[in-house]
Design a protein around this motif. Structure first.
Motif, PDB file in Angstrom:
ATOM      1  N   PRO A  22       0.819  -1.213   0.000  1.00 16.00           N
ATOM      2  CA  PRO A  22       0.000   0.000   0.000  1.00 16.00           C
ATOM      3  C   PRO A  22       0.854   1.265   0.000  1.00 16.00           C
ATOM      4  O   PRO A  22       2.028   1.244   0.388  1.00 16.00           O
ATOM      5  N   ASP A  23       0.225   2.372  -0.393  1.00 16.64           N
ATOM      6  CA  ASP A  23       0.948   3.654  -0.442  1.00 16.64           C
ATOM      7  C   ASP A  23       1.574   4.011   0.900  1.00 16.64           C
ATOM      8  O   ASP A  23       2.677   4.570   0.960  1.00 16.64           O
ATOM      9  N   ALA A  24       0.873   3.713   2.001  1.00 21.50           N
ATOM     10  CA  ALA A  24       1.358   4.105   3.325  1.00 21.50           C
ATOM     11  C   ALA A  24       2.666   3.416   3.696  1.00 21.50           C
ATOM     12  O   ALA A  24       3.394   3.898   4.567  1.00 21.50           O
ATOM     13  N   GLU A  25       2.961   2.308   3.042  1.00 19.36           N
ATOM     14  CA  GLU A  25       4.189   1.563   3.354  1.00 19.36           C
ATOM     15  C   GLU A  25       5.284   1.773   2.322  1.00 19.36           C
ATOM     16  O   GLU A  25       6.341   1.153   2.411  1.00 19.36           O
ATOM     17  N   ARG A  26       5.033   2.648   1.363  1.00 21.67           N
ATOM     18  CA  ARG A  26       6.051   2.921   0.338  1.00 21.67           C
ATOM     19  C   ARG A  26       7.083   3.896   0.904  1.00 21.67           C
ATOM     20  O   ARG A  26       6.745   4.827   1.642  1.00 21.67           O
ATOM     21  N   HIS A  27       8.322   3.725   0.513  1.00 24.45           N
ATOM     22  CA  HIS A  27       9.381   4.595   1.025  1.00 24.45           C
ATOM     23  C   HIS A  27      10.618   4.456   0.149  1.00 24.45           C
ATOM     24  O   HIS A  27      10.689   3.598  -0.734  1.00 24.45           O
ATOM     25  N   TYR A 228       8.580  -1.275  -3.367  1.00 28.15           N
ATOM     26  CA  TYR A 228       8.349  -0.461  -2.183  1.00 28.15           C
ATOM     27  C   TYR A 228       8.544   1.037  -2.438  1.00 28.15           C
ATOM     28  O   TYR A 228       8.263   1.854  -1.563  1.00 28.15           O
ATOM     29  N   PRO A 230       7.760   4.793  -3.623  1.00 29.84           N
ATOM     30  CA  PRO A 230       6.488   5.509  -3.758  1.00 29.84           C
ATOM     31  C   PRO A 230       5.953   5.411  -5.189  1.00 29.84           C
ATOM     32  O   PRO A 230       6.720   5.440  -6.153  1.00 29.84           O
ATOM     33  N   ARG A 231       4.631   5.297  -5.305  1.00 33.16           N
ATOM     34  CA  ARG A 231       4.035   5.088  -6.615  1.00 33.16           C
ATOM     35  C   ARG A 231       4.255   6.289  -7.538  1.00 33.16           C
ATOM     36  O   ARG A 231       4.159   6.185  -8.762  1.00 33.16           O
ATOM     37  N   THR A 471      -6.220  -1.168  -0.355  1.00 33.58           N
ATOM     38  CA  THR A 471      -4.993  -0.369  -0.418  1.00 33.58           C
ATOM     39  C   THR A 471      -5.288   1.126  -0.454  1.00 33.58           C
ATOM     40  O   THR A 471      -4.384   1.934  -0.312  1.00 33.58           O
ATOM     41  N   MET A 473      -5.902   3.050  -2.852  1.00 31.13           N
ATOM     42  CA  MET A 473      -5.093   3.681  -3.895  1.00 31.13           C
ATOM     43  C   MET A 473      -5.993   4.195  -5.004  1.00 31.13           C
ATOM     44  O   MET A 473      -7.061   3.663  -5.261  1.00 31.13           O
TER      45      MET A 473
END
Length: 478
Positions: A22-27, A228, A230-231, A471, A473
């Motif tokens: 999910p976006d919240a876990e992207r880094h 991982y 960010p989108r 997600t 998104m």
């Protein structure tokens, strides 16, 4: 309320497996892709791969040029796979269900798993030698087992620790291999060993194949490490970070390998790790070089174990319908894969060079058609629009089996047989070409030519990217 420190966060086992990130876990930033792939390629197996071109007859200069061409071409294909990661947030082989069907993707996956086992085992043989040198132990089995345990620990911990190991490998690889290059020029009159043979098309094409094959075999798992990001990360930035890291790292190692093979010949071939230690000079520096070899091999071997686990999980879940598994099951999958690779390494340490050359070139035969189908579908047919929930549903948009893609894949593999130049079999066209192996080029071009028009008529991509509801998104390109 307590907060975990940096060490706890890094050493906390990864939660995600084959599900969408999910976006919240992207880094992170694309720079992490550069250091990961640079570090994974600054290692002794890449040096051996470069040496093979000279071992099998090429002059070092022409070998280096051929390897560069192969690395650039294969690296471009590999980086196009990497660019899919931020957009989809998926492991690479899960996304290939969009081309082959939920169950159909298992066909190339079985070959992918064999590839990971092969690379993990051959890499463990060399890394085990470095462990033995560091610990002053003579038993090959001890070094192999110790290295297997290190691999399992990092792979079980997961994504964050893998990237940290990659950054360490980048730094120590640059320092260590630069030092060894200087030592090579001090110990040998390198100029007198290169440029002494004329251009030979057969060995030149072999060098290109070795470089391309090295890069193309990263394709089935490269997006596992960009998913991982960010989108919003641009595809071009992801592409170039991955491409430059992988191509520069591998070409550096392979160039060194070609020069070492030209200068040292049998001395290097008989004991690759030991030769590096002897070249380093004093015992204390040799110890550090063995550590450099160990870290570089650990980086890429963890990728093999992690990718192997992902591939096995993708295969199993195609039939049981799961999209997530427990942390315990995840750990057991990784430990099982690593244990098998260790057993293979213990059993298959003889005739390493010859076996490795044939292994890499056989892999090319089965992966070039897969890459062609995956990239053509994603970029030209689906145009980066994937129904992600359907990737986990045999009754969804992509179905259980996509026989069009599977037939094209099989045809792409079979079309290469007349062009093979293998120890066990040499194709009739190869004989006409004087022994040059161009099967991988045939695999990409032929598969692409037959797949594109068929997929254009039969594919049913969504009008925009579809993400799972949980997600939260949205598709910025709608």
């Amino acid at each position: 309320m307590t907060h975990d420190g940096p060490a706890e966060v890094i050493l906390t086992p990864e939660r995600r497996t084959i599900d969408v990130v999910p976006d919240a876990e992207r880094h992170g930033t694309p720079r992490s892709q550069f250091t990961l792939w640079f570090g994974a390629n600054m290692q002794i197996t890449a040096i051996v791969d470069g040496a093979l071109a000279v071992v099998f007859g090429a002059d070092a200069i022409w070998a280096i040029v051929g390897l560069l061409i192969g690395n650039i071409f294969g690296g471009a294909v590999m980086a196009l796979h990497s660019a899919q990661g931020p957009r989809m947030g998926l492991p690479q082989m899960i996304s290939s269900r969009a081309q082959f069907g939920v169950k159909g993707a298992v066909v190339p996956l079985v070959l992918v798993i064999l590839m990971y086992l092969g690379f993990a085992a051959t890499g463990t043989v060399l890394a085990g030698q470095a462990v033995n040198k560091i610990l002053h132990i003579d038993s090959p089995t001890v070094g192999i087992v110790v290295f297997g345990l290190l691999t399992a620990f990092v792979a079980v911990t997961g994504y964050k620790l893998i990237h940290i190991v990659g950054r360490i490998a980048t730094v120590v690889g640059i320092v260590g291999f630069s030092y060894l290059a200087v030592r090579l020029f001090l110990e040998y009159d390198v100029a007198s060993y290169v440029g002494i043979k004329g251009f030979d098309i057969v060995t030149f094409l072999l060098a290109i194949s070795l470089g391309a094959g090295w890069q193309l075999t990263f394709g089935p798992y490269v997006a596992d490490y960009s998913r991982y990001l960010p989108r919003s990360t641009s595809e071009s930035t992801t592409f170039w970070s991955t491409f430059l890291g992988s191509v520069i790292g591998s070409q550096w190692s392979m160039t060194f390998g070609a020069l070492v093979a030209a200068c040292a010949g049998d001395t290097f071939l008989g004991n690759q790790v030991g030769f590096m230690g002897d070249l380093a000079g004093p015992a204390a520096i040799a110890f550090l070089i063995y550590f450099v070899i160990l870290v570089g091999k650990l980086t890429v071997n963890v990728l093999n174990a992690y990718g192997g686990f992902m591939s096995i999980l993708t295969t199993v879940t195609a039939f049981n319908g799961q999209s997530r598994i427990s942390s315990t099951a995840r750990t057991l999958y990784i430990l099982g894969f690593t244990a098998v690779s260790v057993l293979i390494a213990i059993a298959a340490s003889a005739d390493f060079l010859d076996n490795f050359k044939n292994f890499v070139l056989v892999l090319l035969m089965v992966f070039t058609p897969w890459s062609a189908i995956n990239l053509i579908d994603y970029y030209l047919i689906s145009k980066e629009r994937i129904d992600i929930p359907a990737l986990y549903d045999v009754n969804g948009r992509y179905g259980a089996w996509n026989f069009t893609a599977l037939a094209c894949y099989a045809a792409g593999v079979l079309a290469q047989i007349p062009f093979l130049a293998q120890k066990m079999y040499t194709g009739p066209v190869t004989d006409m070409l004087g022994g040059a192996d161009i099967s991988w080029i045939v695999g990409i071009v032929f598969t692409g030519l037959i797949y594109y028009p068929l997929a254009k008529r039969t594919s049913n991509p969504p009008s925009s990217m579809i993400y799972p509801d949980h997600t939260a998104m949205t598709d910025s390109r709608v």
